[in-house]
Motif scaffolding. Structure first.
Motif, PDB file in Angstrom:
ATOM      1  N   VAL A  47       0.855  -1.189   0.000  1.00  0.00           N
ATOM      2  CA  VAL A  47       0.000   0.000   0.000  1.00  0.00           C
ATOM      3  C   VAL A  47       0.887   1.234   0.000  1.00  0.00           C
ATOM      4  N   THR A  48       0.557   2.215  -0.837  1.00  0.00           N
ATOM      5  CA  THR A  48       1.359   3.434  -0.900  1.00  0.00           C
ATOM      6  C   THR A  48       0.460   4.652  -1.052  1.00  0.00           C
ATOM      7  N   GLY A  49       0.956   5.785  -0.605  1.00  0.00           N
ATOM      8  CA  GLY A  49       0.210   7.033  -0.680  1.00  0.00           C
ATOM      9  C   GLY A  49       0.969   8.134   0.030  1.00  0.00           C
ATOM     10  N   ASN A  58      -1.387   3.451   5.600  1.00  0.00           N
ATOM     11  CA  ASN A  58      -0.739   2.722   6.691  1.00  0.00           C
ATOM     12  C   ASN A  58      -1.743   1.893   7.462  1.00  0.00           C
ATOM     13  N   LYS A  59      -2.894   2.508   7.757  1.00  0.00           N
ATOM     14  CA  LYS A  59      -3.920   1.802   8.515  1.00  0.00           C
ATOM     15  C   LYS A  59      -4.519   0.666   7.700  1.00  0.00           C
ATOM     16  N   ILE A  60      -4.762   0.892   6.418  1.00  0.00           N
ATOM     17  CA  ILE A  60      -5.318  -0.154   5.565  1.00  0.00           C
ATOM     18  C   ILE A  60      -4.364  -1.342   5.503  1.00  0.00           C
ATOM     19  N   ALA A  61      -3.077  -1.066   5.343  1.00  0.00           N
ATOM     20  CA  ALA A  61      -2.085  -2.144   5.300  1.00  0.00           C
ATOM     21  C   ALA A  61      -2.089  -2.932   6.606  1.00  0.00           C
ATOM     22  N   THR A  69      -4.317 -11.107   5.123  1.00  0.00           N
ATOM     23  CA  THR A  69      -3.737 -10.703   3.838  1.00  0.00           C
ATOM     24  C   THR A  69      -2.386 -10.037   4.099  1.00  0.00           C
ATOM     25  N   PRO A  70      -1.270 -10.728   3.855  1.00  0.00           N
ATOM     26  CA  PRO A  70       0.049 -10.135   4.106  1.00  0.00           C
ATOM     27  C   PRO A  70       0.187  -8.801   3.381  1.00  0.00           C
ATOM     28  N   ALA A  71       0.510  -7.757   4.136  1.00  0.00           N
ATOM     29  CA  ALA A  71       0.561  -6.415   3.550  1.00  0.00           C
ATOM     30  C   ALA A  71       1.480  -5.521   4.363  1.00  0.00           C
ATOM     31  N   PHE A  72       2.033  -4.515   3.703  1.00  0.00           N
ATOM     32  CA  PHE A  72       2.750  -3.469   4.423  1.00  0.00           C
ATOM     33  C   PHE A  72       2.732  -2.183   3.610  1.00  0.00           C
ATOM     34  N   PHE A  73       3.051  -1.092   4.263  1.00  0.00           N
ATOM     35  CA  PHE A  73       3.013   0.228   3.632  1.00  0.00           C
ATOM     36  C   PHE A  73       4.402   0.632   3.174  1.00  0.00           C
ATOM     37  N   VAL A  74       4.480   1.206   1.985  1.00  0.00           N
ATOM     38  CA  VAL A  74       5.735   1.758   1.460  1.00  0.00           C
ATOM     39  C   VAL A  74       5.491   3.217   1.115  1.00  0.00           C
TER      40      VAL A  74
END
Length: 322
Positions: A47-49, A58-61, A69-74
């Motif tokens: 997730v990016t923004g 960040n919160k969505i990730a 659902t494996p996720a992280f923010f960049v």
């Protein structure tokens, strides 16, 4: 002045609630496509923004990661200076931008395309650069921000956050994600303890468990209760099967009836068919049994009705399950 504060707050809530309600009509084929891309992802959801969109991202990730659902923010700015190496060809990217033309995010498009990564966008402009470059575009446009100047991201960030939650929950249900799965993502704190801790983890067993044989004199049962300190003792037959429990309450009732406790048998005063649980259930479930039956201790038995442990209310409270 307080009236003005309250009016402003109510106006903000009404505007944002109305904008969120509009989202329901936007759950369409594009939303389905986004879910399919994320569900089929062999890597992670990136997730990016920028700015407020980044905070929402960040919160969505975090929500995605905690619901299966494996996720992280960049951060898009950092991505252009090395962090793009965190993204692989097996990933899916969710790019968030209210305008759909945020420079730092748009700059990443050629690199994302070169890697062959599926792109999902969340923007307020379906004709924007970002939206048109996406495999799936989610419309998070709003009529106006709650800010009276129509400048500060307020309604738009709320709507974006809700759309992110919609994605996370749709994927959670599609995966059959369970409460136990959730607990493994949250092992710390009260939530993890409530969803992971089982009776077997905290019960008293072996020599700590109070137990007397059927036919024992009441003084023998009283001595066992005193030594083990649970205010009760189990009573077992010749096959070591549970046939009853003798508690402090049974003792008080015997005294009230004028029974000679020095000569009475525990069998005559015990409570037959006591409440029991097995050691594999959650400690939180055992607590519910205690609360429903107004008792402070439970006998743990195996499948052959042999008592194998005792669980006290204090054990559950000390473990932080409440």
């Amino acid at each position: 002045m307080s009236t003005a504060f309250n009016q402003s707050a109510r106006r903000t809530i009404a505007l944002e609630a109305e904008a969120v309600a509009v989202l329901e009509g936007r759950i369409d084929e594009s939303f389905t496509r986004a879910c399919e891309l994320m569900l089929g992802c062999q890597g992670r959801v990136i997730v990016t923004g920028m700015g407020k969109s980044g905070h929402i991202g960040n919160k969505i990730a975090a929500t995605l990661a905690s619901t299966g659902t494996p996720a992280f923010f960049v951060h898009p700015g950092e991505a252009s200076h090395g962090d793009l190496g965190m993204i692989t060809a097996s990933d899916v990217v969710i790019a968030i931008s209210n305008s759909g033309s945020t420079a730092e995010v748009v700059t990443l498009l050629p690199l994302i395309k070169r890697l062959g990564i599926a792109l999902i966008s969340m923007t307020g402009d379906s004709q924007s650069v970002l939206a048109l470059a996406s495999a799936a575009h989610l419309d998070v446009s709003v009529a106006s921000e709650a800010c009276p100047l129509n400048l500060a991201p307020t309604t738009s960030t709320t709507v974006t956050l809700v759309m992110g939650d919609a994605l996370a929950i749709a994927l959670l249900e599609a995966r059959g994600f369970s409460a136990e799965d959730f607990a493994f993502s949250h092992p710390g704190g009260a939530l993890g303890r409530k969803l992971l801790l089982r009776v077997s983890d905290i019960m008293h067993r072996d020599q700590e468990m109070p137990k007397v044989a059927s036919g024992s004199a009441l003084p023998v049962a009283l001595l066992e209760m005193t030594e083990k300190g649970f205010g009760m003792t189990t009573v077992v037959d010749a096959n070591a099967q549970l046939i009853g429990v003798f508690t402090d309450g049974d003792l008080r009732r015997a005294v009230d009836r004028g029974i000679d406790i020095n000569t009475a048998s525990v069998d005559a005063l015990m409570s037959p068919q006591p409440k029991t649980v097995n050691d594999s259930i959650l400690a939180a479930q055992a607590l519910k049994v205690m609360e429903d039956n107004s008792i402070t201790a439970l006998i743990v038995e195996d499948h052959n009705h042999h008592p194998i442990g005792v669980l006290h209310l204090h054990d559950i409270l000390r473990a932080g399950v409440f």
